[in-house]
Design a protein around this motif. Structure first.
Motif, PDB file in Angstrom:
ATOM      1  N   VAL A  89     -45.451  46.436 -34.462  1.00  7.60           N
ATOM      2  CA  VAL A  89     -44.538  46.471 -35.605  1.00  7.60           C
ATOM      3  C   VAL A  89     -43.138  46.854 -35.144  1.00  7.60           C
ATOM      4  O   VAL A  89     -42.138  46.243 -35.543  1.00  7.60           O
ATOM      5  CB  VAL A  89     -45.040  47.459 -36.676  1.00  7.60           C
ATOM      6  CG1 VAL A  89     -43.996  47.632 -37.787  1.00  7.60           C
ATOM      7  CG2 VAL A  89     -46.354  46.987 -37.275  1.00  7.60           C
ATOM      8  N   ALA A  90     -43.040  47.878 -34.282  1.00  8.84           N
ATOM      9  CA  ALA A  90     -41.736  48.335 -33.800  1.00  8.84           C
ATOM     10  C   ALA A  90     -40.982  47.226 -33.080  1.00  8.84           C
ATOM     11  O   ALA A  90     -39.749  47.133 -33.185  1.00  8.84           O
ATOM     12  CB  ALA A  90     -41.917  49.541 -32.879  1.00  8.84           C
ATOM     13  N   LEU A  91     -41.698  46.378 -32.351  1.00 16.23           N
ATOM     14  CA  LEU A  91     -41.066  45.301 -31.590  1.00 16.23           C
ATOM     15  C   LEU A  91     -40.881  44.025 -32.411  1.00 16.23           C
ATOM     16  O   LEU A  91     -40.324  43.051 -31.912  1.00 16.23           O
ATOM     17  CB  LEU A  91     -41.898  44.991 -30.342  1.00 16.23           C
ATOM     18  CG  LEU A  91     -41.958  46.109 -29.295  1.00 16.23           C
ATOM     19  CD1 LEU A  91     -42.898  45.719 -28.158  1.00 16.23           C
ATOM     20  CD2 LEU A  91     -40.580  46.437 -28.755  1.00 16.23           C
ATOM     21  N   GLY A  92     -41.363  44.017 -33.658  1.00 15.56           N
ATOM     22  CA  GLY A  92     -41.183  42.862 -34.523  1.00 15.56           C
ATOM     23  C   GLY A  92     -42.171  41.741 -34.316  1.00 15.56           C
ATOM     24  O   GLY A  92     -41.998  40.646 -34.856  1.00 15.56           O
ATOM     25  N   HIS A  93     -43.229  41.989 -33.540  1.00 15.96           N
ATOM     26  CA  HIS A  93     -44.228  40.938 -33.321  1.00 15.96           C
ATOM     27  C   HIS A  93     -45.045  40.676 -34.582  1.00 15.96           C
ATOM     28  O   HIS A  93     -45.517  39.554 -34.799  1.00 15.96           O
ATOM     29  CB  HIS A  93     -45.183  41.331 -32.196  1.00 15.96           C
ATOM     30  CG  HIS A  93     -44.511  41.520 -30.873  1.00 15.96           C
ATOM     31  ND1 HIS A  93     -43.623  40.596 -30.353  1.00 15.96           N
ATOM     32  CD2 HIS A  93     -44.600  42.524 -29.956  1.00 15.96           C
ATOM     33  CE1 HIS A  93     -43.193  41.020 -29.174  1.00 15.96           C
ATOM     34  NE2 HIS A  93     -43.767  42.179 -28.911  1.00 15.96           N
ATOM     35  N   VAL A  94     -45.261  41.712 -35.391  1.00 17.53           N
ATOM     36  CA  VAL A  94     -46.048  41.600 -36.621  1.00 17.53           C
ATOM     37  C   VAL A  94     -45.362  42.407 -37.717  1.00 17.53           C
ATOM     38  O   VAL A  94     -44.487  43.236 -37.450  1.00 17.53           O
ATOM     39  CB  VAL A  94     -47.497  42.112 -36.423  1.00 17.53           C
ATOM     40  CG1 VAL A  94     -48.241  41.273 -35.407  1.00 17.53           C
ATOM     41  CG2 VAL A  94     -47.507  43.582 -36.013  1.00 17.53           C
ATOM     42  N   ALA A  95     -45.791  42.169 -38.954  1.00 15.80           N
ATOM     43  CA  ALA A  95     -45.220  42.900 -40.091  1.00 15.80           C
ATOM     44  C   ALA A  95     -45.923  44.223 -40.333  1.00 15.80           C
ATOM     45  O   ALA A  95     -45.334  45.161 -40.864  1.00 15.80           O
ATOM     46  CB  ALA A  95     -45.299  42.037 -41.348  1.00 15.80           C
ATOM     47  N   SER A  96     -47.202  44.303 -39.950  1.00 12.21           N
ATOM     48  CA  SER A  96     -47.975  45.511 -40.227  1.00 12.21           C
ATOM     49  C   SER A  96     -49.199  45.531 -39.323  1.00 12.21           C
ATOM     50  O   SER A  96     -49.457  44.574 -38.593  1.00 12.21           O
ATOM     51  CB  SER A  96     -48.415  45.550 -41.696  1.00 12.21           C
ATOM     52  OG  SER A  96     -49.154  44.391 -42.038  1.00 12.21           O
ATOM     53  N   TRP A 122     -33.418  49.881 -33.733  1.00 14.25           N
ATOM     54  CA  TRP A 122     -33.684  51.213 -33.188  1.00 14.25           C
ATOM     55  C   TRP A 122     -35.164  51.543 -33.144  1.00 14.25           C
ATOM     56  O   TRP A 122     -35.548  52.573 -32.574  1.00 14.25           O
ATOM     57  CB  TRP A 122     -32.949  52.274 -34.003  1.00 14.25           C
ATOM     58  CG  TRP A 122     -31.487  52.313 -33.723  1.00 14.25           C
ATOM     59  CD1 TRP A 122     -30.476  51.793 -34.483  1.00 14.25           C
ATOM     60  CD2 TRP A 122     -30.848  52.893 -32.569  1.00 14.25           C
ATOM     61  NE1 TRP A 122     -29.261  52.002 -33.896  1.00 14.25           N
ATOM     62  CE2 TRP A 122     -29.464  52.680 -32.717  1.00 14.25           C
ATOM     63  CE3 TRP A 122     -31.327  53.558 -31.442  1.00 14.25           C
ATOM     64  CZ2 TRP A 122     -28.534  53.117 -31.766  1.00 14.25           C
ATOM     65  CZ3 TRP A 122     -30.407  53.998 -30.495  1.00 14.25           C
ATOM     66  CH2 TRP A 122     -29.035  53.782 -30.657  1.00 14.25           C
ATOM     67  N   ARG A 123     -35.990  50.706 -33.734  1.00 16.09           N
ATOM     68  CA  ARG A 123     -37.421  51.023 -33.789  1.00 16.09           C
ATOM     69  C   ARG A 123     -38.073  51.117 -32.406  1.00 16.09           C
ATOM     70  O   ARG A 123     -38.884  52.016 -32.183  1.00 16.09           O
ATOM     71  CB  ARG A 123     -38.155  49.998 -34.673  1.00 16.09           C
ATOM     72  CG  ARG A 123     -37.824  50.162 -36.147  1.00 16.09           C
ATOM     73  CD  ARG A 123     -38.419  49.063 -36.999  1.00 16.09           C
ATOM     74  NE  ARG A 123     -37.959  49.192 -38.382  1.00 16.09           N
ATOM     75  CZ  ARG A 123     -38.170  48.292 -39.323  1.00 16.09           C
ATOM     76  NH1 ARG A 123     -38.863  47.186 -39.035  1.00 16.09           N
ATOM     77  NH2 ARG A 123     -37.716  48.482 -40.547  1.00 16.09           N
ATOM     78  N   PRO A 124     -37.778  50.230 -31.462  1.00 15.82           N
ATOM     79  CA  PRO A 124     -38.366  50.399 -30.128  1.00 15.82           C
ATOM     80  C   PRO A 124     -38.004  51.732 -29.479  1.00 15.82           C
ATOM     81  O   PRO A 124     -38.843  52.361 -28.832  1.00 15.82           O
ATOM     82  CB  PRO A 124     -37.802  49.207 -29.345  1.00 15.82           C
ATOM     83  CG  PRO A 124     -37.504  48.181 -30.387  1.00 15.82           C
ATOM     84  CD  PRO A 124     -37.019  48.961 -31.562  1.00 15.82           C
TER      85      PRO A 124
END
Length: 240
Positions: free
Chosen positions: A72-79, A186-188
């Motif tokens: 999720v942090a890397l944007g690969h999935v929504a949840s 900033w999530r990663p």
């Protein structure tokens, strides 16, 4: 879906789902997850998940624990999805094999009743077996570092053992909320800081608290998956 099959066919499968009118899906890769995953396997799994996301599907990474949060942090999935102290990894063939076995007779020492809920130890980012959690939370040097610091769980020396399921739910919920409160870019960074702290504490315990005259643990706390996740986040940040 089997990992090997996904590596070869993720893009075309995602297109088939889109043509069929699917918009949301839970993707469970098998075997995937747990505390002993290599960097290569994690990168392949995340690449497969990204293929479904890029096709326009809203993807939940199924039964994925720490790997799901990083995805999720890397944007690969929504949840991502987990059970309540359970279902943090997928191994479909092993599950089918267990179902084919005759159930063992119950006894006082082994009453049965299905899988045992793990105890989430926040400082270690680890869902531990109850026996391991008892040992770590019972040590005066470690209990405040491995336990919870929120609400009633943060004001008791037994912390997460008070109510393992409620503690697990609120811990995962708070962690995910803090992650999603960060701007996407900033999530990663947020996630890698959490993982590094957990890895450092696991390594500190392994180096200084294990042994016949110290903590009665049968083996060191696992570190391979955390190291792999940290390496993958570092690669993703460099690439961006």
């Amino acid at each position: 879906m089997a990992n090997k099959f996904l590596r070869r066919h993720a893009v075309e499968l995602a297109a088939e789902y889109i043509r069929a009118g699917v918009t949301d899906m839970e993707l469970r890769m098998s075997p995937f997850g747990g505390e002993d995953e290599s960097l290569r396997k994690i990168r392949d799994g995340f690449a497969a998940a990204q293929a479904f996301t890029d096709a326009g599907l809203r993807v939940t990474l199924g039964q994925s624990g720490n790997l799901g949060e990083v995805a999720v942090a890397l944007g690969h999935v929504a949840s991502y999805s987990v059970g309540i102290g359970l279902l943090e990894h997928v191994n479909h063939s092993a599950q089918i094999s267990r179902q084919k076995q005759r159930p063992r007779p119950r006894s006082e020492d082994d009453p049965g009743g299905g899988p045992i809920t793990g105890v989430y130890l926040n400082g270690l980012a680890l869902t531990a077996r109850p026996q391991i959690a008892e040992v770590l939370l019972g040590h005066s040097d470690l209990r405040t570092r491995v336990g919870c610091r929120v609400g009633r769980y943060g004001t008791s020396v037994r912390g997460p053992l008070l109510d393992t399921r409620d503690h697990y739910l609120h811990s995962r919920d708070i962690q995910m909320r803090r992650l999603l409160d960060q701007a996407a870019g900033w999530r990663p960074t947020f996630e890698i800081e959490q993982l590094r702290a957990a890895l450092n504490l696991r390594e500190h315990i392994n180096a200084n608290y294990l042994g016949p005259d110290r903590l009665p643990l049968k083996k060191p706390l696992p570190t391979r998956t955390l190291k792999s996740l940290i390496s993958d986040i570092e690669r993703a940040r460099q690439a961006s």
